[in-house]
Design an enzyme around this catalytic site. Structure first.
Site, PDB file in Angstrom:
ATOM      1  N   ARG A 255      18.480  14.765 -37.408  1.00  0.00           N
ATOM      2  CA  ARG A 255      19.185  15.613 -38.368  1.00  0.00           C
ATOM      3  C   ARG A 255      18.995  15.114 -39.792  1.00  0.00           C
ATOM      4  NH1 ARG A 255      24.702  14.504 -35.165  1.00  0.00           N
ATOM      5  NH2 ARG A 255      23.168  14.250 -33.493  1.00  0.00           N
TER       6      ARG A 255
ATOM      7  N   LYS B 270      18.022   1.972 -28.949  1.00  0.00           N
ATOM      8  CA  LYS B 270      18.176   2.588 -27.636  1.00  0.00           C
ATOM      9  C   LYS B 270      17.989   1.548 -26.538  1.00  0.00           C
ATOM     10  CE  LYS B 270      16.383   7.202 -28.775  1.00  0.00           C
ATOM     11  NZ  LYS B 270      17.599   7.961 -28.450  1.00  0.00           N
TER      12      LYS B 270
ATOM     13  N   LYS C  94      10.857  18.966 -35.932  1.00  0.00           N
ATOM     14  CA  LYS C  94      11.145  17.527 -36.002  1.00  0.00           C
ATOM     15  C   LYS C  94       9.916  16.719 -35.572  1.00  0.00           C
ATOM     16  CE  LYS C  94      14.014  13.927 -33.787  1.00  0.00           C
ATOM     17  NZ  LYS C  94      15.137  13.616 -32.880  1.00  0.00           N
TER      18      LYS C  94
ATOM     19  N   ASP D  98      10.926   7.265 -31.548  1.00  0.00           N
ATOM     20  CA  ASP D  98      12.345   7.072 -31.840  1.00  0.00           C
ATOM     21  C   ASP D  98      12.891   5.915 -31.008  1.00  0.00           C
ATOM     22  OD1 ASP D  98      15.007   7.223 -32.455  1.00  0.00           O
ATOM     23  OD2 ASP D  98      15.370   9.127 -31.403  1.00  0.00           O
TER      24      ASP D  98
ATOM     25  N   GLU E 103      18.834  10.338 -36.072  1.00  0.00           N
ATOM     26  CA  GLU E 103      17.903  10.385 -37.204  1.00  0.00           C
ATOM     27  C   GLU E 103      17.264  11.752 -37.388  1.00  0.00           C
ATOM     28  OE1 GLU E 103      17.025   9.636 -34.256  1.00  0.00           O
ATOM     29  OE2 GLU E 103      15.154  10.751 -34.049  1.00  0.00           O
TER      30      GLU E 103
ATOM     31  N   ASP F 273       9.314  12.546 -29.214  1.00  0.00           N
ATOM     32  CA  ASP F 273      10.311  12.999 -30.190  1.00  0.00           C
ATOM     33  C   ASP F 273       9.685  13.784 -31.346  1.00  0.00           C
ATOM     34  OD1 ASP F 273      13.024  13.214 -30.603  1.00  0.00           O
ATOM     35  OD2 ASP F 273      13.187  11.377 -31.788  1.00  0.00           O
TER      36      ASP F 273
ATOM     37  N   ASP G  63      20.548   6.246 -34.723  1.00  0.00           N
ATOM     38  CA  ASP G  63      19.801   6.979 -33.708  1.00  0.00           C
ATOM     39  C   ASP G  63      19.973   8.496 -33.862  1.00  0.00           C
ATOM     40  OD1 ASP G  63      18.140   7.345 -31.589  1.00  0.00           O
ATOM     41  OD2 ASP G  63      19.597   6.768 -30.047  1.00  0.00           O
TER      42      ASP G  63
HETATM   43  N1  BES Z   1      15.531  12.024 -29.955  1.00  0.00           N
HETATM   44  C1  BES Z   1      16.874  11.778 -29.601  1.00  0.00           C
HETATM   45  C2  BES Z   1      17.421  12.823 -28.630  1.00  0.00           C
HETATM   46  C3  BES Z   1      16.963  12.701 -27.207  1.00  0.00           C
HETATM   47  C4  BES Z   1      17.429  11.695 -26.398  1.00  0.00           C
HETATM   48  C5  BES Z   1      16.133  13.659 -26.685  1.00  0.00           C
HETATM   49  C6  BES Z   1      17.031  11.622 -25.084  1.00  0.00           C
HETATM   50  C7  BES Z   1      15.745  13.596 -25.349  1.00  0.00           C
HETATM   51  C8  BES Z   1      16.196  12.577 -24.548  1.00  0.00           C
HETATM   52  C9  BES Z   1      17.764  11.794 -30.828  1.00  0.00           C
HETATM   53  O1  BES Z   1      17.194  11.284 -31.973  1.00  0.00           O
HETATM   54  C10 BES Z   1      18.936  10.936 -30.519  1.00  0.00           C
HETATM   55  O2  BES Z   1      18.759   9.756 -30.347  1.00  0.00           O
HETATM   56  N2  BES Z   1      20.121  11.546 -30.422  1.00  0.00           N
HETATM   57  C11 BES Z   1      21.295  10.847 -30.101  1.00  0.00           C
HETATM   58  C12 BES Z   1      22.394  11.352 -31.005  1.00  0.00           C
HETATM   59  C13 BES Z   1      23.661  10.546 -30.919  1.00  0.00           C
HETATM   60  C14 BES Z   1      23.441   9.169 -31.508  1.00  0.00           C
HETATM   61  C15 BES Z   1      24.743  11.278 -31.657  1.00  0.00           C
HETATM   62  C16 BES Z   1      21.616  11.113 -28.626  1.00  0.00           C
HETATM   63  O3  BES Z   1      21.420  12.239 -28.179  1.00  0.00           O
HETATM   64  O4  BES Z   1      22.005  10.193 -27.949  1.00  0.00           O
HETATM   65 ZN    ZN Z   2      15.164  11.407 -32.122  1.00  0.00          ZN
HETATM   66 MN    MN Z   3      17.411   9.167 -32.107  1.00  0.00          MN
END
Ligand code: BES
Ligand code: ZN
Ligand code: MN
Length: 498
Positions: A354, A280, A268, A273, A352, A291, A350
């Site tokens: 996947r 966020k 990825k 992000d 994104e 990210d 968010d």
């Molecule tokens: N890059 C983030 C995941 C992340 C968040 C990694 C904080 C490390 C610390 C990912 O893109 C994301 O935002 N995931 C969301 C998914 C949710 C919206 C289902 C998450 O984990 O909050």
């Molecule tokens: Zn992300």
């Molecule tokens: Mn995200």
């Protein structure tokens, strides 16, 4: 760093600094005992005085010890001998290298590689010591106008093995350690660079640089137009919210002839992000520059591979773009069509990672992979579940999962498996499309993997969620280079099996 292997006597070694271990409570390691004898019992007398217990992390620098030719002697606490495992050993080597770097000694001769670590052999001890040394001397100061200069940095270190007959094997271990160390440094550097420097274009240039360095690595970079032609609607929908052009980077390492199917690594590469329209919160958002650590681990692992020249074929695929809010960005409720033809309702912009991975995973099919492993900072839920010690592992092929767990245990870069049961799939159902891109609050790491699983049915696949392991937060904020050691170990194991 100049790293060598020797098989010498600690009491005869002329060096700026000789490094030996001390166990708790006040017990000399074998190398320390020999120096004790040569110095007429100086060390045992010193321990009796109570200044050095051998507690983990404790260090004591001695100068001009009588009876030995070395200028300095560094005693390193290793804890109780019976409890000396990989973690304690790593801590001892770290304490030693940090001390050496902070003092006047520019070269050292280290006997910690002779310590009795539970269930580990000389090869492992040497490789780990080399990796740890390179980890300790790494600095990220290229964007500081005043470098945090070390006045007398460690320049040269020799690791000792007890028997002359082990020198050859130890040299091989040191070479592996240096290759992994180089890969880890690449991954850390990319991770630490800010989003305004490390863009998708920067990652593509870095990949081209790797291909210039190793003649059996080839790089191809797909541009937006190419991805449109491939109908990568999910990936492109994320990229639409950004001014930076997206890139799909492919690196092909050829170490065996073409009849051997490649291992495909997919990383990825979201270079920042912000969450998109589902933006966020501000706190710690800067950390979303990390990210792209999955992508960085792919570039790092290919670097290690370029160094090691293993007899296998490997392909790295890096889908890369930014995830920002913009008038052209994905909106909650938008439905996009992936390269596989499956449609996706973007309920949260968010989620994104996947979306870009699913198209890259479909693209992976054309390499006729033996296995595919994706690496992604995919879910905050994984940080809650496993913290920073283990990467999350999910797979549709149990033997592949087992091999990755084994590689993690061997390299000290561990992963822990979570279930990928059919029952979780229903959380992704959508009233309007083939699937939603989120599965609710429960089991967030698993439902993210369930989403990816819908795009990986044609091959053996594993997913590593490195959200908790790819970087440290707080005072020690910075990329760790994980899981380059795990991935390289997995490839080393595969290379040996052939
Ligand atoms: N890059 C983030 C995941 C992340 C968040 C990694 C904080 C490390 C610390 C990912 O893109 C994301 O935002 N995931 C969301 C998914 C949710 C919206 C289902 C998450 O984990 O909050
Ligand atoms: Zn992300
Ligand atoms: Mn995200």
């Amino acid at each position: 760093m100049d790293i060598r292997i020797q098989s010498a006597a600690p009491e005869k070694q002329a060096s700026a600094c000789v490094v030996v271990g001390v166990f708790e409570p006040r017990r000399l390691s074998a190398a320390a005992a020999r120096i004790d004898q040569a110095s007429g019992g100086y060390l045992s007398a010193l321990l009796r005085k109570g200044d050095m217990d051998g507690k983990p992390g404790q260090v004591m620098m001695l100068h001009d010890v009588a009876g030995i030719p070395a200028n300095r002697l560094l005693l390193v606490g290793c804890g109780k001998e019976r409890e000396l495992g990989p973690t304690q050993y790593g801590a001892a080597v770290t304490a030693a290298v940090k001390t050496l770097n902070d003092t006047g000694a520019r070269d050292a001769h280290c006997f910690l590689t002779e310590l009795p670590v539970k269930d580990r052999d000389a090869h492992w001890l040497v490789r780990q010591a080399v990796e740890t040394t390179l980890h300790c001397v790494y600095r990220f100061d290229r964007l500081k106008s005043e470098k945090d200069t070390v006045r007398n940095p460690l320049r040269r270190i020799a690791f000792n093995v007890e028997h002359k007959r082990d020198v050859k094997r130890a040299q091989k271990a040191a070479a592996e350690g240096q290759a992994i160390g180089a890969g880890v440094s690449v991954a850390r550097e990319l991770g630490n660079l800010p989003g305004n420097v490390c863009t998708p274009t920067y990652l593509a240039d870095e990949a081209l640089g790797i291909a210039r360095k190793y003649k059996n690595i080839r790089v191809k970079v797909l541009e937006q137009k190419d991805m449109e032609r491939l109908k990568m609607g999910a990936l492109l929908s994320v990229a639409r919210g950004s001014r930076q052009p997206p890139k799909l980077i492919t690196l092909e390492y050829k170490g065996a002839d073409a009849k051997h199917k490649p291992v495909v690594l997919v990383g990825k590469g979201i270079t920042f992000d912000a969450g998109g329209i589902s933006i966020k919160p501000a706190a710690a958002m800067d950390e979303m520059k990390f990210d792209m650590c999955g992508a960085a681990s792919v570039l790092g692992t290919l670097t290690a591979l370029g160094e090691l020249q293993l007899p296998i074929n490997v392909v790295g695929i890096v889908p890369s773009c930014e995830n920002l809010p913009d008038g052209n960005a994905n909106k909650p409720g938008d439905i996009v069509e992936s390269m596989s033809g499956q449609t996706i309702e973007v309920l949260n912009t968010d989620a994104e990672g996947r979306l870009i991975l699913c198209d890259a995973l479909s693209y992976a099919e054309r390499f006729n992979p033996t296995v595919v492993i994706d690496i992604a900072t995919l879910t905050g839920a994984c940080v809650i579940a496993l913290g920073k010690h283990a990467s999350g592992l999910l797979s549709n092929h149990p033997p592949l999962a087992d091999n990755l767990i084994t590689a993690g245990n061997e390299s000290g870069d561990r992963a822990w498996q979570l279930p990928l049961w059919e029952e979780y799939q229903q959380q992704l159902s959508s009233n309007f499309a083939d699937m939603a891109n989120i599965g609710g609050r429960e089991a967030g790491t698993i439902t993210a993997a369930c989403f990816l699983a819908r795009f990986t049915k044609k091959y053996k696949w594993a997913h590593l969620d490195i959200a908790g392991t790819a970087w440290n937060t707080g005072q020690e904020k910075g990329a760790t280079g994980r899981p380059v050691p795990l991935l390289t170990q997995y490839l080393l194991d595969r290379g040996r099996r052939r």
